[in-house]
Design an enzyme around this catalytic site. Sequence first.
Site, PDB file in Angstrom:
ATOM      1  N   LYS A 225     -41.969  24.006 -39.447  1.00  0.00           N
ATOM      2  CA  LYS A 225     -41.189  23.957 -38.296  1.00  0.00           C
ATOM      3  C   LYS A 225     -41.964  23.260 -37.165  1.00  0.00           C
ATOM      4  O   LYS A 225     -41.965  22.039 -37.315  1.00  0.00           O
ATOM      5  CB  LYS A 225     -41.207  25.689 -37.646  1.00  0.00           C
ATOM      6  CG  LYS A 225     -39.985  26.350 -38.549  1.00  0.00           C
ATOM      7  CD  LYS A 225     -40.044  27.707 -38.242  1.00  0.00           C
ATOM      8  CE  LYS A 225     -38.964  28.370 -39.200  1.00  0.00           C
ATOM      9  NZ  LYS A 225     -39.062  29.900 -39.297  1.00  0.00           N
TER      10      LYS A 225
ATOM     11  N   PHE B 193     -37.845  38.937 -37.721  1.00  0.00           N
ATOM     12  CA  PHE B 193     -36.953  37.950 -38.531  1.00  0.00           C
ATOM     13  C   PHE B 193     -36.606  38.516 -39.823  1.00  0.00           C
ATOM     14  O   PHE B 193     -37.426  39.578 -40.506  1.00  0.00           O
ATOM     15  CB  PHE B 193     -37.910  36.864 -38.918  1.00  0.00           C
ATOM     16  CG  PHE B 193     -37.266  35.667 -39.642  1.00  0.00           C
ATOM     17  CD1 PHE B 193     -36.465  34.655 -38.785  1.00  0.00           C
ATOM     18  CD2 PHE B 193     -37.287  35.399 -40.874  1.00  0.00           C
ATOM     19  CE1 PHE B 193     -35.900  33.644 -39.166  1.00  0.00           C
ATOM     20  CE2 PHE B 193     -36.515  34.370 -41.602  1.00  0.00           C
ATOM     21  CZ  PHE B 193     -35.852  33.554 -40.687  1.00  0.00           C
TER      22      PHE B 193
END
Length: 412
Positions: free
Chosen positions: A223, A127
């Site tokens: 999330k 990421f």
Amino acid sequence: MSAPGREACLEMDRQDPLGALRDEFWLDASVIYLDGNSLGAPSRAAHARVVQALGDEWGRGLIRSWDEAGWADAPARLGDRLGRILGAAPGEVAVTDSTTVNLYKLLVAALEASPDRAVILSEQGNFPTDLYIAEGIARLRPGVEVRLVERDQIASALDGSVAVLLLSHVDYRLGRLHDMEALTGAAHRAGALALWDLSHSAGAVPVELDAWQADMAVGCTYKYLNGGPGSPALLYVAGRLQSRLRSPVNGWFGHAHPFRFDASYVPAPGIERWLAGTPPILACAALEGALEIWDHAGIEAAREKSLRLGDLMIELADARLARWGVTVASPRAGSERGSQVSLAHPEAGPLMRALIERGVIGDVRPPNLMRFGFPALYTRFVDVHDAVDRLEEILNVGAHRQARFQVGGRVP
Ligand SMILES: *Cc1c(COP(=O)(O)O)cnc(C)c1O
């Protein structure tokens, strides 16, 4: 054998042991939400807990609530709660700052603890924030090198120069799953520490931080853990390392006695040394409410369901979308996949924007991926069916070719 139809999917929902949990969430009935891997849905418990924190605690208790409502203990209390679904012992997890900032603190600490090693090893596809933070540290610390390798080169790149291996357990683009236990073992054999980013695994994939000997971990709670936009991130340090590692951000909340206002810094003995400034109490309240559902749902059951949802997506995509050039980009084997399925198509952006206009929310990752996440707590089998149905309809009539779908917003 043909792919399941709508009625078969409705039947799967009726048989679903987790099906009733959907009612614990606030979801707009006109929307099919398949982006809980980016931002989880609000739960009724999160809402109730925020209302309580605003009214009783902030409103009535005012500053007394730091003690009386347990505000000061929130980062460690929530950390312990999270530790239960991450295989961590009490006192090993805190909830603080963002994943980005926690990466900074732990990477610097890992480098400081390994003075004869100067390499942060990671993979090219990690990421971006993870890699940006590593680069920023290398800029400030002469000699530190960020070494990026391909996924299949990680184990062989672990040598005596590596201080820390930095990986995401589940990759954000395709949902590929690393073998955390095996790679942690490989890092340890090379004398390196392992730092895992659990942003796409916490609340989605079973994780055994202690049993797998992880050294450090970070991860988002907004999330699959549904803590709300920008909710404070998790930070794990294995008990055996806690006295050895120190945060470079000497904030007063990480002091052994913050409210003594001592002139010099002494880190707290346990996980609280990783706190920096004042915890965001309203955001902690939302997260605390959101975590209640894990008292009713096991991570194993959630994993089993989300894999079935992903399998269904793959089966339907193969059966109904392949002829339009849509391909399955995520691993087909559940054992290699997190809780998302990415579909590739050259017109991913316009397709997703057309899909969102039709009430199906996923997201895109450039250049050509449509991502769909399957949080088990509130996603239905029929949602997957209907999402594919609408995507097929769009492709069939070329609806995504319209001018208004050609450009996206700031968040694609
Ligand atoms: C979502 C995500 C982040 C985001 O970090 P923030 O500091 O919360 O913005 C970091 N790492 C990974 C692997 C992610 O998926």
